[in-house]
Scaffold this active site. Sequence first.
Site, mmCIF file in Angstrom:
data_model
loop_
_atom_site.group_PDB
_atom_site.id
_atom_site.type_symbol
_atom_site.label_atom_id
_atom_site.label_comp_id
_atom_site.label_asym_id
_atom_site.label_seq_id
_atom_site.Cartn_x
_atom_site.Cartn_y
_atom_site.Cartn_z
ATOM 1 N N SER A 261 0.811 -1.221 0.000
ATOM 2 C CA SER A 261 0.000 0.000 0.000
ATOM 3 C C SER A 261 0.839 1.263 0.000
ATOM 4 O O SER A 261 0.293 2.369 0.015
ATOM 5 C CB SER A 261 -0.896 0.001 1.238
ATOM 6 O OG SER A 261 -0.112 -0.255 2.386
ATOM 7 N N THR B 246 -2.408 3.335 4.093
ATOM 8 C CA THR B 246 -1.498 4.478 3.980
ATOM 9 C C THR B 246 -0.737 4.677 5.284
ATOM 10 O O THR B 246 -1.321 4.553 6.352
ATOM 11 C CB THR B 246 -2.341 5.756 3.746
ATOM 12 O OG1 THR B 246 -3.035 5.611 2.535
ATOM 13 C CG2 THR B 246 -1.495 7.014 3.758
ATOM 14 N N ARG C 140 -6.230 8.867 -10.637
ATOM 15 C CA ARG C 140 -6.849 9.127 -9.327
ATOM 16 C C ARG C 140 -5.777 9.531 -8.301
ATOM 17 O O ARG C 140 -4.733 8.924 -8.171
ATOM 18 C CB ARG C 140 -7.580 7.879 -8.856
ATOM 19 C CG ARG C 140 -8.324 8.025 -7.536
ATOM 20 C CD ARG C 140 -7.536 7.500 -6.357
ATOM 21 N NE ARG C 140 -8.319 7.507 -5.123
ATOM 22 C CZ ARG C 140 -7.794 7.304 -3.915
ATOM 23 N NH1 ARG C 140 -6.514 7.058 -3.789
ATOM 24 N NH2 ARG C 140 -8.549 7.343 -2.844
HETATM 25 N N1 GLY Z 1 -5.743 7.383 2.009
HETATM 26 C C1 GLY Z 1 -5.078 7.048 0.850
HETATM 27 C C2 GLY Z 1 -5.841 7.186 -0.378
HETATM 28 O O1 GLY Z 1 -7.063 7.280 -0.366
HETATM 29 O O2 GLY Z 1 -5.240 7.213 -1.422
#
Ligand code: GLY
Length: 328
Positions: A86, A189, A217
């Site tokens: 991630s 994250t 995105r």
């Molecule tokens: N919190 C990380 C994301 O939405 O990319």
Amino acid sequence: MGERTYLGMERRDFIKTGLITTVAPTLLLANIETIKRARNPIVISTWNHGVKANEEAMKVLFSKGSALDAVEAGVKISEADPNIQSVGLGGRPDKDGHVTLDACIMDSKGNAGSVAYLMDIKHPVSVARKVMELTNHVMLVGQGAKSFAITHGFKEENLLTEESRTAWLKWKKKLGKKDDLGPNDDHDTISLLAQDSVGNLAGACTTSGLAYKIPGRVGDSPIIGAGLYVDNEIGAAGATGRGEEVIKTTGSFLVVELMRQGYTPQDACREALGRIIRRHGGNPGFQVAYIALREDGEIGAAAIRKGFKYALSSGNKNKLHSVKGIIN
Ligand code: GLY
């Protein structure tokens, strides 16, 4: 609690430090660094991989390094770990198989740097720091961010590990014609906040974002005030989870502003999440979590759903803590 001034200090703190409210604002600002008090270093970060990140950040703080150096060193551990899918190297790719990274960093003086949609560079947080320190911009994105990184000596490398590629190919096989987003994934994250021994705060946030996202995105992590916010006089906050919801509520800024109003770090995190929960009729089907570190060293952490963990380091302790979700 005493009366708060526009600088977020209680009026009695001004008296204690010899400052009076009739002093011109510029003079007050010049004194911000000197009015911080010595503190025991403290680091808080999101998720299991925060433990190793905190360990590295604490090494910096124990050798009298700055909070800024500590947060960068800390999250670089997660960025370089191919097993963390991630963040950084080994991050899950977008729908087309490209690993795109978002990160930001903030220091105790309110300076900020950020990169978004950065490809092929393992340490987006360090690129964000260069943006902060070497330019008069805050945010660079895409090819511009990559060119900037290469100009400043960062190595171009393939970030898609075999494991992440295999998982992406498997996901692609199952993809329906109408699907435009990956699985509802918490995407882990890392946000990391630190306070150094002279009391200064800093924060960093770095991610590969939502797995199998629509190309282009960008989530909350590189957005100052959403994924991260630091105000040295009040505290710092960082986010993890569904970035779109954090952006729409300016989450980390909100947590810090709630602390300015007198909320405890814990209540500030819960109230900021409450706004998201209420927007979704009391039962959102996704995760968002916040961590907060107030300038006096008190911490807070809260999550919408169960499963969130944070790592907390102070003194010789470095422990992972589970958070009960507000909803379940
Ligand atoms: N919190 C990380 C994301 O939405 O990319």
